[in-house]
Enzyme design. Structure first.
Site, mmCIF file in Angstrom:
data_model
loop_
_atom_site.group_PDB
_atom_site.id
_atom_site.type_symbol
_atom_site.label_atom_id
_atom_site.label_comp_id
_atom_site.label_asym_id
_atom_site.label_seq_id
_atom_site.Cartn_x
_atom_site.Cartn_y
_atom_site.Cartn_z
ATOM 1 N N HIS A 1 -3.199 6.091 -38.607
ATOM 2 C CA HIS A 1 -3.626 7.476 -38.398
ATOM 3 C C HIS A 1 -2.641 8.254 -37.532
ATOM 4 C CE1 HIS A 1 -7.398 6.670 -40.414
ATOM 5 N NE2 HIS A 1 -7.407 5.514 -39.769
ATOM 6 N N LYS B 1 0.642 -3.335 -18.045
ATOM 7 C CA LYS B 1 1.527 -4.197 -17.256
ATOM 8 C C LYS B 1 2.983 -3.863 -17.570
ATOM 9 C CE LYS B 1 -0.921 -6.254 -14.617
ATOM 10 N NZ LYS B 1 -1.794 -5.199 -14.724
ATOM 11 N N GLU C 1 3.979 -0.447 -16.006
ATOM 12 C CA GLU C 1 4.018 -0.279 -14.555
ATOM 13 C C GLU C 1 5.104 -1.077 -13.867
ATOM 14 O OE1 GLU C 1 0.427 -1.349 -12.450
ATOM 15 O OE2 GLU C 1 -0.004 -2.971 -13.831
ATOM 16 N N ASN D 1 -4.238 7.054 7.191
ATOM 17 C CA ASN D 1 -4.253 6.741 5.763
ATOM 18 C C ASN D 1 -5.374 7.563 5.146
ATOM 19 O OD1 ASN D 1 -4.483 5.462 3.224
ATOM 20 N ND2 ASN D 1 -5.873 3.940 4.079
ATOM 21 N N ARG E 1 0.812 -1.221 0.000
ATOM 22 C CA ARG E 1 0.000 0.000 0.000
ATOM 23 C C ARG E 1 0.845 1.270 0.000
ATOM 24 N NH1 ARG E 1 -5.247 -0.836 1.459
ATOM 25 N NH2 ARG E 1 -5.393 1.351 2.009
HETATM 26 C C1 F6R Z 1 -2.692 -2.225 -12.503
HETATM 27 C C2 F6R Z 1 -3.494 -2.020 -11.333
HETATM 28 C C3 F6R Z 1 -4.294 -0.775 -11.236
HETATM 29 C C4 F6R Z 1 -5.677 -1.072 -10.649
HETATM 30 C C5 F6R Z 1 -6.442 0.239 -10.404
HETATM 31 C C6 F6R Z 1 -7.831 -0.009 -9.844
HETATM 32 O O1 F6R Z 1 -1.994 -3.433 -12.447
HETATM 33 O O2 F6R Z 1 -3.514 -2.828 -10.448
HETATM 34 O O3 F6R Z 1 -4.405 -0.143 -12.477
HETATM 35 O O4 F6R Z 1 -6.383 -1.911 -11.515
HETATM 36 O O5 F6R Z 1 -5.726 1.041 -9.515
HETATM 37 O O6 F6R Z 1 -7.777 -0.626 -8.607
HETATM 38 P P1 F6R Z 1 -9.034 -1.338 -7.988
HETATM 39 O O7 F6R Z 1 -9.349 -2.509 -8.855
HETATM 40 O O8 F6R Z 1 -8.613 -1.737 -6.610
HETATM 41 O O9 F6R Z 1 -10.150 -0.341 -7.987
#
Ligand code: F6R
Length: 612
Positions: free
Chosen positions: A508, A489, A492, A102, A27
């Site tokens: 285009h 993917k 990131e 948080n 997180r």
């Molecule tokens: C990409 C990824 C993010 C989540 C996005 C939504 O690998 O994990 O793009 O898909 O932050 O998150 P949730 O699904 O938790 O709403």
């Protein structure tokens, strides 16, 4: 997007807090800290910039810190750069009030100015220090105890928060407050726990409490009481978590991501089994029956990131099968639009965490406009799951790697099941096709396992292209949806600049970027569109691109064009995403490993985006 933990019991708190934080490190991981109260009533605060292991080394795994009551935090910076001074916990100057947080207190500047006028000084740049000092201000000014001070401060906070606060004068208690940020509480014999999600608690208990918005919890040693903003005690029933504690461990894999990639057949099988009964899809637990289905005039799918990409595929599947108009939109856009919605519209929110701030705001807007809402959610008891009219739980289990894989795959199953059943109710899917689709759906987990067997070739290919600077993904229809996810993917976790284009669009503009050796991945799983996509692949190849192709077994003519081909087993065309995405997940994973990057915790990203 930070993680918070708390422990109140008889055991040494610091090692428990550090272990809990290690489960929440996905997180946020730019700094961490703990505060532990010892028997003499003094509280030791230890903080460290960087990964949790720095804090762990500083405290000898927590053993160097005495005390049995404490709170902890792992940070993803919002206000103020990652530094020891900005790391949590924050405290009042006399260390009487200490807290972790948080979320974001949006009006922190206004509150900071007010406190400054009352003589408060600030050392960090964080909104959290302001929040804790506001609680301290009300605590000292009104002298009516912690509950009064916290609830009073909550009426002044604007924004989202999950907070854990300790007061020196109340040594055996931890106070927790929540609004729109996740928090779970668990009790065991003589001890209590709090955390941003269930994973730190699972080892101790599976019976947990989900504290509601604008509520406060008071944790004793093995006890918890809940209060509303008027300080009236309220009842919250415990819920049972079905997740297995081992699911949140790496279990011999080098990274969570590769473990979760391998868990996809199970995540998909479990999700299928939750709705397919006696050869039919049963949405009774979701609460969508024939009468409801027939009332739906249009569908909007709203989500962020990979969950949005599930929506892109879902649009083709639901519209194609059920012939209901479907629009898919990013939650961050939807929430500031003035969408045309009424009670005949269904808004589907897709979210693994169920806490994504933009998706939650989109949900609330849809509800305000009178639309029916359905959440496809992985985390039980999360905000989105609790606020939607209907919830379709995906059974992916805890997902720890920041980049989603198994939750994405489970969300796709929910889309297929919805599309098929809506089609059945609307009479746009005949019995024979319905039965064959159910059969294909049930074959998917084994087929996914087969695709995973091809991983060594992809690892080899990834190692060969580890130095790629740019990468393009192209496809049409559902294959475009797959391309979007493959490209995300790659960005990131591998930090490769990548773009996904609808294959017909490259002429285009984007084709001017293609030069000798540019890596292009062509996805061509749709029979009707195969030749079209192949032509687009030929076009980029003739400009020098090096081509990877993904298609179904049998489409061997692709080898005339692509330099490297990955085949996927044949399935219903609506389900190909579930198979074709696996090589792309593996490609980004192995490329990230080849570059020596931190696969599970990519820079600047956090798993659960609970801020806007
Ligand atoms: C990409 C990824 C993010 C989540 C996005 C939504 O690998 O994990 O793009 O898909 O932050 O998150 P949730 O699904 O938790 O709403």
């Amino acid at each position: 997007m930070c993680g918070i933990v708390g422990y109140n019991g008889e055991k040494k708190a610091a090692p428990i807090l550090l272990e809990g934080l290690s489960k929440l490190e996905y997180r946020g991981y730019d700094s961490a800290g703990i505060a532990v109260r010892n028997k003499t009533g003094e509280t030791e605060i230890v903080k460290a910039k960087g990964r949790l292991k720095v804090l762990s080394e500083k405290t000898d795994g927590g053993n160097a810190v005495e005390g049995t009551v404490g709170i902890g935090h792992t940070r993803w910076a919002t206000h103020g750069e990652p530094s020891e001074i900005n790391a949590h916990p924050h405290c009042s100057d006399d260390k009487n009030v200490i807290g972790v947080h948080n979320g974001i207190i949006e009006n922190y500047q206004e509150l900071k100015d007010k406190l400054a006028r009352h003589g408060y000084t600030f050392y960090s740049e964080t909104d959290t220090e302001v929040a804790i000092k506001l609680i301290d201000y009300y605590y000292k000014t009104y002298n009516q105890g912690p509950l009064y001070a916290i609830t009073h401060a909550m009426t002044r906070f604007r924004g989202s928060y999950a907070m854990a606060v300790m007061f020196k004068d109340y040594p055996d208690q931890i106070y927790a407050a929540r609004n729109d940020a996740p928090m779970v509480i668990g009790l065991d014999e003589g001890e209590s726990f709090l955390a941003s999600d269930v994973t730190p608690i699972l080892k101790y208990t599976k019976s947990v409490y989900y504290i509601g918005n604008q509520q406060v919890a008071v944790l004793g040693k093995g006890s918890v009481k809940f209060y509303d903003l008027d300080q009236m005690e309220i009842d919250i029933e415990p819920s049972t978590v079905t997740w297995d504690a081992n699911a949140a461990e790496r279990g011999g894999y080098e990274h969570f991501m590769i473990k979760e990639i391998h868990e996809q057949p199970k995540a998909v099988r479990d999700t299928i089994n939750s709705v397919v009964k006696d050869g039919k899809i049963d949405l009774s637990e979701v609460g969508i029956d024939e009468e409801t289905a027939k009332k739906i005039h249009s569908i909007q799918i709203v989500a962020c990131g990979s969950a949005y990409h599930v929506g892109v595929v879902g649009q083709y599947v639901i519209e194609g099968l059920a012939r209901i108009p479907v629009r898919v939109e990013l939650a961050s856009e939807f929430r500031y639009r003035d969408p045309l919605l009424d009670e005949n519209d269904l808004v589907i929110i897709v979210s693994q965490s169920g806490e994504t701030a933009d998706s939650l705001a989109a949900l609330r807007l849809a509800k305000k406009k009178g639309a029916r809402t359905l959440g496809i959610v992985n985390v039980v008891g999360s905000s989105i799951a609790r606020e939607v009219d209907h919830v379709f739980y995906t059974l992916a289990g805890p997902e720890i790697a920041v980049a989603t894989t198994k939750a994405y795959s489970a969300q796709l199953i929910a889309m297929y099941a919805l599309g098929m059943q809506l089609a059945k109710y609307k009479g746009t899917l005949d019995d024979e096709r319905y039965a064959s689709m159910i059969e294909e759906l049930q074959n998917l987990p084994d087929q996914m396992s087969r695709v995973l067997e091809d991983k060594e070739r992809i690892q080899w290919f990834a190692a060969k292209y580890a130095n790629a600077q740019d990468m393009y993904f192209i496809g049409r229809g559902i294959d475009y949806g797959i391309s979007l996810e493959g490209s995300l993917k790659m960005k990131e976790i591998s930090y490769v600049h990548s773009e996904a284009y609808a294959a017909g669009e490259i002429k285009h503009g984007p084709i001017s970027l293609i030069e000798n050796g540019t890596l292009v991945v062509g996805v061509a799983t749709q029979k009707r569109l195969f030749e079209k996509t192949r032509s687009n692949m030929v076009e980029v190849k003739s400009r020098g691109a090096y081509l990877m192709g993904i298609t179904n077994y049998g489409n061997y003519s692709i080898e005339d064009t692509a330099d490297f081909v990955v085949y996927i087993p044949k399935t219903d065309e609506y389900f190909t995403t579930s198979l074709a995405i696996i090589p792309l997940q593996l490609l980004s994973y192995y490329l990230s490993c080849a570059k020596g990057l931190n696969v599970d915790k990519p820079r600047n990203l956090a798993k659960s985006v609970t801020v806007e």
